[in-house]
Design an enzyme around this catalytic site. Structure first.
Site, PDB file in Angstrom:
ATOM      1  N   VAL A   1       0.750  -1.241  -0.011  1.00  0.00           N
ATOM      2  CA  VAL A   1       0.022  -0.044   0.068  1.00  0.00           C
ATOM      3  C   VAL A   1       0.821   1.173  -0.085  1.00  0.00           C
ATOM      4  O   VAL A   1       1.957   1.199   0.688  1.00  0.00           O
ATOM      5  CB  VAL A   1      -0.840  -0.085   1.386  1.00  0.00           C
ATOM      6  CG1 VAL A   1      -1.638   1.185   1.168  1.00  0.00           C
ATOM      7  CG2 VAL A   1      -1.680  -1.243   1.327  1.00  0.00           C
ATOM      8  N   CYS A   2       0.456   2.283  -0.703  1.00  0.00           N
ATOM      9  CA  CYS A   2       1.300   3.390  -0.779  1.00  0.00           C
ATOM     10  C   CYS A   2       2.842   3.393  -0.897  1.00  0.00           C
ATOM     11  O   CYS A   2       3.081   2.450  -1.707  1.00  0.00           O
ATOM     12  CB  CYS A   2       0.900   3.992   0.723  1.00  0.00           C
ATOM     13  SG  CYS A   2       1.238   5.784   1.120  1.00  0.00           S
ATOM     14  N   SER A   3       3.617   3.820  -0.358  1.00  0.00           N
ATOM     15  CA  SER A   3       5.101   3.977  -0.391  1.00  0.00           C
ATOM     16  C   SER A   3       5.567   2.574  -0.154  1.00  0.00           C
ATOM     17  O   SER A   3       6.686   2.258  -0.258  1.00  0.00           O
ATOM     18  CB  SER A   3       5.653   4.979   0.089  1.00  0.00           C
ATOM     19  OG  SER A   3       5.468   4.969   1.535  1.00  0.00           O
TER      20      SER A   3
END
Ligand code: NAG
Ligand code: NAG
Ligand code: NAG
Ligand code: NAG
Length: 253
Positions: free
Chosen positions: A138-140
């Protein structure tokens, strides 16, 4: 086009199996989930999918959710001025224990920038991936997959606000600038923070083959799910198709 192609490959595979003499064994569903925690992970990156998966787990015998971290010490989330009170997570296993997992979910956050240079964490991801059924971010969190070499030549996405910075940290990756989430083989990567919830819904629908259960979980969470992986208004807002906004402008929120 990509979807049609994937469908064709899946159908061909299914036909090949059913044409064989022996009965096709149903693929065992992934039951053991681990979330990798490191200091200053984003709480929602981990807990968004976890809340949805927790409802799936209530309806799926023997499904477990656990937290894996460098040590057994509680891990602080990415909340400033929390005075040590907010969203600490207590690990279930350390990375050195190499717990048996089917899926590893890697959240992002300011902490992923530090974990990126932590060889113990990167080596853990490297040695665990071949044993997993799926790996997700998820995300970075995608930058840790990239650093571990798992995304080389693969399609993946990540946070749109920090697009320029994060994609630069994964040079061999076929980054998809507009996508809520991207699936390439057994690798599921999602966009920024809340996108992980949509990915968890899609994962339940696709891998657990139960859209009713995925919808039920979303309805219990009272969240409106985006079911189209190509739905992504944030790629326009953060200009990802033209490279994203410069890192210097994303350093302070
Ligand atoms: C759950 O695990 C137990 C213990 O390993 C096993 O006996 C049981 O059959 C499993 N149930 C399902 C539905 O897989
Ligand atoms: C990680 O290492 C790179 C290369 O040495 C360096 O440029 C970067 O600043 C480091 N990041 C952090 C958060 O220490
Ligand atoms: C899908 O999930 C629903 C809701 O939990 C459940 O009633 C149903 O039996 C599940 N279907 C399958 C095929 O497992
Ligand atoms: C995105 O690009 C447009 C057109 O070049 C520009 O006006 C806008 O300020 C950019 N947005 C950001 C967040 O940098």
């Amino acid at each position: 086009m990509q979807l049609l192609h994937t469908l064709a490959v899946v159908l061909t595979g299914a036909l090949a199996v059913s044409a064989g003499k022996s009965k096709p064994k149903p693929k065992p569903i992934p039951l053991k989930w681990g979330v990798l925690a490191f200091p200053r992970y984003v709480g929602l990156d981990a807990y968004g999918p976890l809340e949805l998966l927790n409802i799936v787990a209530f309806n799926t015998p023997n499904m477990t959710l656990s937290i894996v971290a460098e040590t057994m010490d509680p891990v602080p989330a990415h909340i400033s001025n929390s005075a040590g009170a907010l969203t600490w997570v207590k690990p279930t296993y350390t990375i050195d224990q190499d717990p048996e997992l089917d899926v590893l979910l890697i959240p992002g956050g300011q902490g992923s920038r530090v974990a990126y240079n932590n060889t113990r964490i990167i080596n853990y991801i490297k040695r665990t991936y071949p044993k997993l059924k799926y790996i997700t971010s998820v995300c970075s969190g995608a930058q840790l997959l990239a650093k571990a070499g798992i995304l080389n030549g693969k399609r993946a996405t990540t946070n749109k606000f920090s697009w320029a910075e994060l994609t630069a940290s994964g040079p061999g990756v076929n980054w998809v600038p507009c996508a809520r989430w991207v699936v390439d083989g057994n690798i599921w990567t999602s966009s920024g923070i809340a996108a992980g919830i949509d990915m968890a819904h899609a994962f339940t629908k696709t891998v657990y083959k139960n859209e009713t259960l995925a919808d039920r979980a979303a309805n219990i969470l009272e969240v409106e799910i985006h079911k189209d992986p190509n739905w992504d208004p944030f790629c326009e807002i953060w200009n990802t198709t033209s490279g994203g906004i410069p890192k210097t402008m994303t350093m302070s929120m």
